[in-house]
Design an enzyme around this catalytic site. Structure first.
Site, PDB file in Angstrom:
ATOM      1  CE  LYS A  57       2.901   0.320   3.513  1.00 29.65           C
ATOM      2  NZ  LYS A  57       4.022   0.324   2.446  1.00 29.65           N
ATOM      3  CB  VAL A 189       4.527  -1.939  -4.969  1.00 30.63           C
ATOM      4  CG1 VAL A 189       4.122  -2.129  -3.705  1.00 30.63           C
ATOM      5  CG2 VAL A 189       5.201  -2.650  -5.718  1.00 30.63           C
ATOM      6  CD  GLU A 209       1.940  -0.429 -15.536  1.00 27.85           C
ATOM      7  OE1 GLU A 209       2.486  -0.031 -14.645  1.00 27.85           O
ATOM      8  OE2 GLU A 209       2.853  -0.803 -16.235  1.00 27.85           O
ATOM      9  N   GLY A 277       9.501   2.842 -10.641  1.00 24.89           N
ATOM     10  CA  GLY A 277      10.691   2.060 -10.328  1.00 24.89           C
ATOM     11  C   GLY A 277      11.708   2.869  -9.741  1.00 24.89           C
ATOM     12  CG  ASP A 318      16.141  -0.630  -2.206  1.00 21.39           C
ATOM     13  OD1 ASP A 318      15.932  -1.729  -1.831  1.00 21.39           O
ATOM     14  OD2 ASP A 318      15.374   0.305  -2.118  1.00 21.39           O
ATOM     15  CB  ALA A 326      12.218  -2.699   4.183  1.00 22.34           C
ATOM     16  CG  HIS A 450     -14.350 -21.062  14.095  1.00 23.07           C
ATOM     17  ND1 HIS A 450     -14.533 -20.927  12.615  1.00 23.07           N
ATOM     18  CD2 HIS A 450     -15.278 -20.918  14.440  1.00 23.07           C
ATOM     19  CE1 HIS A 450     -15.929 -20.553  12.309  1.00 23.07           C
ATOM     20  NE2 HIS A 450     -16.273 -20.454  13.631  1.00 23.07           N
TER      21      HIS A 450
END
Ligand code: FAD
Ligand code: NAI
Length: 471
Positions: A57, A189, A209, A277, A318, A326, A450
């Protein structure tokens, strides 16, 4: 020998959160994690903090700024002359963000009186009323053991990761110069997030892919809209491919592949990221010593409450079944600590949100239209495009839409799907609504500020009843 009420093996989001919650509940708790920083010191936080959520990120943010400055500031009347890229500084900033998170977790351990061991945790034997565990160089005992050992990137047979030319998520986050040509295998992802980072920084990116459909788990309409945006950006995604021999040398990598029509192709690139993966990680646990059962995928076998085949041994995140996210790991960590305390910890798998942090972002919770059709559920759909949202126009980012799926009879929200600006934040409203079993009318009747992107959520809910106000 030191003894603990709870010993957590693994200090990723599943493990460190489980340890903190266990300590909050009054248990004498230890957490063992073996991740090392570049100086050999502790770096708790697991895959997520060190080579996953957080650094990806950070780079997504930096690369987006760079792309905005180069391509979009001009629309706002901002001239940028002599725009340059200091990749070293960008990567160093990412490393600083990671370190802040590592240090934050060490601070939280201290604050909550969790004893931290830096090193490998492994079973020695079942001991009186618990288990003997090796924690680095020490031996300790615990009444309850929580396993949170995470996952590792899946390699392609014949193409092992060298992190120089053939990269996993680890190497993908620290390429030292922008590759001219970057190949990725797997448009899931990681493929999309990492492909976006390096495309924005100037690489020519091709993603191979295997599946014939793009983002098969995502609502079809949303996936189509996202694909249109990625095509426009120049992210080349080849679907329905078969990857053949991969040759890697000093000059780069050459990938033989067959396209959807069955035609043989070759892709030459400077670097290759393999993102097909991840596999559960039980290496080094010495699980055999105590007879811990694994499932057919190599994950630790658990029941709905995260109980393993052994008494008082639990597993989360995981390394067990379920989505590799996460926040899923964290929720399981909290729930297990609470179950150990005799409480009723609960994780609702139907309301776990998914976010792909590309531009546009993709986010969803609940069921897709194709899942509802397959299950024969009668539903109503409502969509609202960001093009008709005032805040999105002001931002200059009108790609995408919000989509609601609600039960045709009861109007209960069954799924919410989004592609567009900042939908990683907007999805929370849908999660809360679904957790409280809200109807689409509930959202449609709630006052939204708004101008805000969240008005698109309200309007999509109104669209279920075919009464949008701004479209
Ligand atoms: P991990 O985070 O893998 O932690 C396991 C820890 O246990 C590690 O520190 C490991 O060193 C340690 N360990 C293992 N065995 C032992 C042992 N025997 N002794 C001691 N220590 C041990 N998820 C999201 O929700 N959002 C995102 O944006 C996101 N982005 C991602 C980006 C990338 C590139 C990748 C690869 C993943 C991303 N994920 C994301 C997934 C997320 O990182 C994982 O779902 C999450 O880290 C799982 O947490 P965990 O605690 O189960 O395991
Ligand atoms: P993924 O499961 O998301 O995608 C893997 C892709 O590779 C799939 O589309 C699959 O069809 C394809 N594939 C598999 N074998 C192939 C082959 N031989 N040739 C070509 N394509 C092939 O896995 P990914 O991207 O590696 O990420 C792993 C996990 O990490 C994710 O599933 C997710 O749980 C987590 N993650 C979450 C993020 C987030 O929440 N934003 C970000 C990154 C990762």
């Amino acid at each position: 020998m030191k003894s603990f009420d709870v010993i957590v093996i693994g200090g990723g989001p599943g493990g460190y959160i489980a340890a903190i919650r266990a300590a909050q509940l009054g248990f004498n708790t230890a957490c063992i994690d073996e991740w090392k920083n570049d100086k050999g010191g502790p770096a708790p936080g697991g895959t997520c903090t060190n080579v996953g959520c957080i650094p990806s990120k950070a780079l997504l943010q930096s690369s987006e700024h760079y792309e905005h400055a180069g391509k979009h500031f001009a629309e706002h009347g901002i001239e940028v002359k002599g725009l340059g890229l200091d990749l070293g500084k960008m990567l160093a900033r990412k490393n600083t963000v990671v370190k802040q998170n590592n240090d934050g977790i060490l601070f939280l351990f201290k604050k909550n009186k969790v004893t931290f061991f830096h090193g490998r945790g492994s079973f020695v034997k079942a001991a009186e009323g618990g288990y003997e565990i090796k924690a680095g160089e020490e031996s300790i005992t615990g009444k309850h053991i929580i396993l949170a050992t995470g996952s590792n990137a899946r390699a392609l047979p014949g193409a092992p990761f060298d992190e120089e030319t053939i990269l996993s998520n680890d190497g993908a986050l620290r390429i030292q110069g922008v590759p001219k040509k970057l190949a990725l295998i797997g448009s899931g992802v990681i493929g999309l997030e990492m492909g976006s980072v390096w495309r924005r920084l100037g690489a020519e990116v091709t993603v191979l892919e295997a599946l014939p459909t793009f983002l098969g788990a995502v609502d079809e309409q949303i996936a189509k809209e996202a694909k249109k945006a990625f095509d426009k950006q120049g992210l080349k995604i080849e679907l329905g491919v078969k990857v053949g021999e991969i040759k890697s040398g000093k000059k780069g990598v050459s990938i033989a592949w067959t396209n959807a029509k069955g035609e043989a192709q070759t892709l030459d690139a400077d670097k290759l990221i393999i993102s097909i993966g991840r596999v559960p990680n039980t290496i080094g646990l010495n699980a055999e010593a105590v007879g811990l059962k694994l499932d057919e995928r190599g994950a630790i076998a658990v029941d709905a409450e995260c109980k393993t085949s052994l008494p008082n041994v639990w597993a989360v995140g995981d390394v067990v079944r379920g989505p590799m996210l996460a926040h899923k790991a964290e929720e399981e960590g909290v729930a297990v600590a609470e179950r150990i305390a005799g409480q009723h910890g609960h994780v609702n798998f139907n309301t776990i949100p998914w976010v792909i942090y590309t531009s546009p972002e993709i986010a969803w919770v609940g069921q897709t239209e194709q899942q509802l059709k397959a299950a024969g559920v009668k539903y109503k759909a409502g969509t609202f495009p960001f093009m008709a949202n005032g805040r999105a126009r002001a931002l200059g980012d009108t790609t995408g839409m919000v989509k609601f799926l609600a039960d045709a009879t009861t109007d209960e929200i069954l799924g919410v799907h989004m592609v567009g600006p900042q939908v990683s934040e907007l999805i929370s409203e849908a999660v809360v609504a679904m957790e409280f079993k809200a109807s689409s009318e509930d959202i449609a009747r709630i006052c939204h500020a708004h101008p805000s992107l969240s008005e698109a959520t309200k309007e999509a809910a109104l669209a279920v009843d075919k009464r949008t106000l701004n479209f």
